[in-house]
Scaffold this motif. Structure first.
Motif, mmCIF file in Angstrom:
data_model
loop_
_atom_site.group_PDB
_atom_site.id
_atom_site.type_symbol
_atom_site.label_atom_id
_atom_site.label_comp_id
_atom_site.label_asym_id
_atom_site.label_seq_id
_atom_site.Cartn_x
_atom_site.Cartn_y
_atom_site.Cartn_z
ATOM 1 N N VAL A 50 40.541 35.374 42.022
ATOM 2 C CA VAL A 50 39.545 36.038 42.861
ATOM 3 C C VAL A 50 38.981 35.066 43.918
ATOM 4 C CG1 VAL A 50 38.877 37.864 41.265
ATOM 5 C CG2 VAL A 50 37.858 35.616 41.007
ATOM 6 N N PRO A 51 39.756 34.802 44.965
ATOM 7 C CA PRO A 51 39.247 33.942 46.043
ATOM 8 C C PRO A 51 37.968 34.474 46.670
ATOM 9 C CG PRO A 51 41.609 34.287 46.276
ATOM 10 C CD PRO A 51 41.149 35.216 45.195
ATOM 11 N N SER A 52 37.737 35.764 46.605
ATOM 12 C CA SER A 52 36.561 36.367 47.237
ATOM 13 C C SER A 52 35.256 35.749 46.776
ATOM 14 C CB SER A 52 36.528 37.872 46.955
ATOM 15 O OG SER A 52 36.576 38.120 45.556
ATOM 16 N N GLY A 53 35.208 35.203 45.571
ATOM 17 C CA GLY A 53 33.983 34.624 45.058
ATOM 18 C C GLY A 53 33.796 33.162 45.412
ATOM 19 N N LEU A 54 34.791 32.562 46.075
ATOM 20 C CA LEU A 54 34.755 31.135 46.372
ATOM 21 C C LEU A 54 34.215 30.880 47.772
ATOM 22 C CD1 LEU A 54 38.264 30.208 44.931
ATOM 23 C CD2 LEU A 54 36.040 30.001 43.785
ATOM 24 N N ALA A 55 33.786 29.639 47.996
ATOM 25 C CA ALA A 55 33.208 29.280 49.289
ATOM 26 C C ALA A 55 33.926 28.072 49.865
ATOM 27 C CB ALA A 55 31.718 28.981 49.133
ATOM 28 N N GLY A 56 33.781 27.892 51.164
ATOM 29 C CA GLY A 56 34.317 26.715 51.835
ATOM 30 C C GLY A 56 35.821 26.584 51.698
ATOM 31 N N ARG A 57 36.288 25.350 51.527
ATOM 32 C CA ARG A 57 37.727 25.107 51.444
ATOM 33 C C ARG A 57 38.344 25.774 50.226
ATOM 34 N NH1 ARG A 57 39.153 19.260 48.895
ATOM 35 N NH2 ARG A 57 37.310 18.922 47.625
ATOM 36 N N TRP A 58 37.539 26.034 49.202
ATOM 37 C CA TRP A 58 38.079 26.648 47.989
ATOM 38 C C TRP A 58 38.490 28.089 48.234
ATOM 39 C CZ3 TRP A 58 39.637 23.241 44.777
ATOM 40 C CH2 TRP A 58 39.028 21.988 44.795
ATOM 41 N N PHE A 59 37.793 28.775 49.129
ATOM 42 C CA PHE A 59 38.259 30.107 49.521
ATOM 43 C C PHE A 59 39.630 30.001 50.181
ATOM 44 C CE2 PHE A 59 38.808 33.038 53.080
ATOM 45 C CZ PHE A 59 38.935 34.230 52.375
ATOM 46 N N LEU A 78 55.336 35.923 35.987
ATOM 47 C CA LEU A 78 54.172 35.167 35.515
ATOM 48 C C LEU A 78 53.060 36.074 35.013
ATOM 49 C CD1 LEU A 78 53.710 32.355 38.224
ATOM 50 C CD2 LEU A 78 54.928 32.237 36.038
ATOM 51 N N THR A 79 53.329 37.366 34.887
ATOM 52 C CA THR A 79 52.352 38.417 34.540
ATOM 53 C C THR A 79 51.392 38.698 35.685
ATOM 54 O OG1 THR A 79 50.562 37.084 33.499
ATOM 55 C CG2 THR A 79 52.461 37.669 32.112
ATOM 56 N N VAL A 80 51.741 38.287 36.897
ATOM 57 C CA VAL A 80 50.877 38.522 38.056
ATOM 58 C C VAL A 80 50.853 40.009 38.381
ATOM 59 C CG1 VAL A 80 50.647 38.148 40.542
ATOM 60 C CG2 VAL A 80 51.213 36.233 39.027
ATOM 61 N N ARG A 81 49.638 40.539 38.531
ATOM 62 C CA ARG A 81 49.469 41.946 38.904
ATOM 63 C C ARG A 81 48.463 42.024 40.053
ATOM 64 N NH1 ARG A 81 48.669 41.340 33.767
ATOM 65 N NH2 ARG A 81 46.551 42.189 33.625
ATOM 66 N N GLN A 82 48.917 42.534 41.179
ATOM 67 C CA GLN A 82 48.012 42.692 42.321
ATOM 68 C C GLN A 82 47.279 44.023 42.164
ATOM 69 O OE1 GLN A 82 49.676 41.972 46.245
ATOM 70 N NE2 GLN A 82 48.100 43.232 47.208
ATOM 71 N N ASN A 83 46.201 43.988 41.378
ATOM 72 C CA ASN A 83 45.487 45.218 41.066
ATOM 73 C C ASN A 83 44.038 45.199 41.519
ATOM 74 O OD1 ASN A 83 44.682 43.332 39.179
ATOM 75 N ND2 ASN A 83 45.648 44.343 37.438
ATOM 76 N N GLY A 84 43.662 44.187 42.291
ATOM 77 C CA GLY A 84 42.391 44.208 42.983
ATOM 78 C C GLY A 84 41.196 43.734 42.176
ATOM 79 N N LEU A 114 34.047 48.413 51.378
ATOM 80 C CA LEU A 114 32.808 48.837 50.726
ATOM 81 C C LEU A 114 33.004 50.227 50.134
ATOM 82 C CD1 LEU A 114 30.165 47.655 53.357
ATOM 83 C CD2 LEU A 114 30.426 46.776 51.019
ATOM 84 N N LEU A 115 32.652 50.375 48.867
ATOM 85 C CA LEU A 115 32.761 51.661 48.189
ATOM 86 C C LEU A 115 31.365 52.182 47.860
ATOM 87 C CD1 LEU A 115 35.641 50.963 45.618
ATOM 88 C CD2 LEU A 115 35.814 51.796 47.973
ATOM 89 N N SER A 116 31.129 53.446 48.168
ATOM 90 C CA SER A 116 29.854 54.062 47.817
ATOM 91 C C SER A 116 29.757 54.235 46.303
ATOM 92 C CB SER A 116 29.732 55.430 48.486
ATOM 93 O OG SER A 116 30.692 56.325 47.926
ATOM 94 N N LYS A 117 28.584 54.597 45.834
ATOM 95 C CA LYS A 117 28.420 54.852 44.406
ATOM 96 C C LYS A 117 29.420 55.901 43.933
ATOM 97 C CE LYS A 117 25.074 56.419 40.959
ATOM 98 N NZ LYS A 117 23.643 56.488 40.600
ATOM 99 N N PHE A 138 38.376 44.267 46.796
ATOM 100 C CA PHE A 138 39.370 43.387 47.414
ATOM 101 C C PHE A 138 40.746 43.763 46.863
ATOM 102 C CE2 PHE A 138 35.366 41.187 47.633
ATOM 103 C CZ PHE A 138 35.360 40.635 48.906
ATOM 104 N N PRO A 139 41.531 44.548 47.599
ATOM 105 C CA PRO A 139 42.784 45.088 47.055
ATOM 106 C C PRO A 139 43.871 44.050 46.831
ATOM 107 C CG PRO A 139 42.564 45.636 49.388
ATOM 108 C CD PRO A 139 41.262 45.043 48.961
#
Length: 381
Positions: A50-59, A78-84, A114-117, A138-139
């Motif tokens: 989840v790069p979305s939670g990282l800041a600076g160079r770590w993103f 590798l069991t990688v699943r692009q599921n957001g 952005l998703l509404s309620k 983040f898809p």
């Protein structure tokens, strides 16, 4: 004495990705692991990329890591699943932060929505309606099964790039000499390397303890829970919640974060560093957590290896405020990782002996990209 271009000590995510990038670049690589297989932070986490939670160079490293995972996944599973990834805001303050982060990512071209309620409840019907104010999605982000991922990655680097992987190898010394570095194991076996990279996780006493004692490293102890599968339940992707919005570095850089109040009902959770995340494993079980307790790396024993029922009960109570399905706990565990206020600890013992540790909780999300940059930097030195 066997000779290599690079010897990597520590076969967790960070060490193995350094070995991967070096071997891919044509280097002869030896990868040493003190245990029979990795048992540290690499396998005691959610398996969320989840790069979305990282800041600076770590993103930036995280964004590149997504590409690296995809590249390897095309070669081996590798069991990688692009599921957001979804961050569920629970109140107006968290929703404001979600909007601010969305705006920033829109400006730099990192896809978010952005998703509404109502949209959140349609996509994630197992959420408690009273909890949801809205969501930031983040898809392109991913999940993996941590234990399977690292063992499959180890098998891949051996088969594809001829990395010499030797588990059960306790390194007791690394000493520079005219030919490079001599590495000595506890059984007195020795190896010669042009360069040695130590990725020792929260282990600070086996190699260069004086250096690591002065590194201001802190060990974080996390408690996590595994719940039994629930018939018919499907949790798509990584589900992160309001407490995560209040904790992750990316949100801390948003304009309104400085004035973010802590509601009374969250004060005890904040005290124990709790933020609630959910990830469904491929067998249907659900990982829930986590909490954070801290001690100096040189005093890690003070954290203990037990789990506290009180912390687990706090997490479960908050989790049930968020989701409608029952959580029947199969097992609990504690994970440990080292971190530093300087983002990561990088230290050159000599020109050809390097320590890299203290990446904190960023390893699964950004370690692949960071390791690529490190190996590239070595190549230019």
């Amino acid at each position: 004495m066997p000779s290599y271009d690079l010897i990597v000590i520590g076969a967790g995510t960070l060490g193995t990705f350094h070995a991967y990038h070096a071997a891919k670049a044509g280097q002869r690589v030896l990868l040493l692991e003190k245990d029979r297989y990795p048992i540290g932070a690499t396998v005691r986490n959610f398996g969320q990329v989840v790069p979305s939670g990282l800041a600076g160079r770590w993103f930036d490293y995280g964004r590149r890591s997504l590409e690296i995972y995809q590249e390897i996944q095309q070669q081996t599973d590798l069991t990688v699943r692009q599921n957001g990834t979804i961050y569920i805001a629970s109140d107006a303050d968290e929703w404001a932060l979600a909007n601010e982060l969305h705006d920033r990512y829109q400006r730099i071209g990192y896809t978010s929505e952005l998703l509404s309620k109502t949209q959140c409840l349609v996509k994630y019907p197992s959420l408690q309606p009273d909890y949801v104010a809205g969501g930031l999605y983040f898809p392109q982000e991913m999940s993996v099964e941590p234990e399977q991922m690292i063992n499959r990655l180890l098998a891949y680097v051996q088969q594809k790039y001829s990395v010499d992987y030797r588990p059960g190898s306790v390194v007791i010394d690394a000493e520079s000499n005219s030919a490079g570095v001599t590495v000595t194991l506890s059984n007195r076996t020795q190896f010669q390397g042009g360069r040695v990279l130590i990725c020792s996780g929260h282990e600070v006493r086996l190699l260069f303890p004086d250096v690591l004692a002065g590194a201001n490293l802190v060990v974080s102890k996390l408690q996590m829970l595994l719940a039994e599968p629930v018939a018919g339940l499907e949790l798509p992707g990584n589900i992160l919640t309001g407490l995560t919005i209040r904790r992750y570095e990316a949100f801390q850089e948003c304009p309104s974060y400085a004035n973010l109040p802590t509601p009374d009902n969250l004060a005890e959770l904040k005290k124990w560093g709790i933020h609630i995340l959910f990830k469904q494993a491929t067998d249907g079980s659900i990982i829930v957590g986590d909490s954070h307790e801290y001690a100096k790396a040189t005093e890690a024993e003070d954290l203990g290896y037990h789990t506290q029922d009180y912390i687990n009960e706090l997490m479960l109570a908050e989790a049930q405020r968020i989701v409608t399905f029952p959580l029947t706990i199969r097992k609990t565990w504690a994970g440990f990782y080292s971190q530093t206020k300087d983002e990561i600890f990088e230290y050159d013992v000599t020109d050809n002996i390097h320590i890299i540790t203290g990446i904190g909780g960023k390893g699964m999300s950004s370690g692949a990209g960071f390791a690529e940059a490190t190996i590239g930097r070595f190549a230019t030195n």
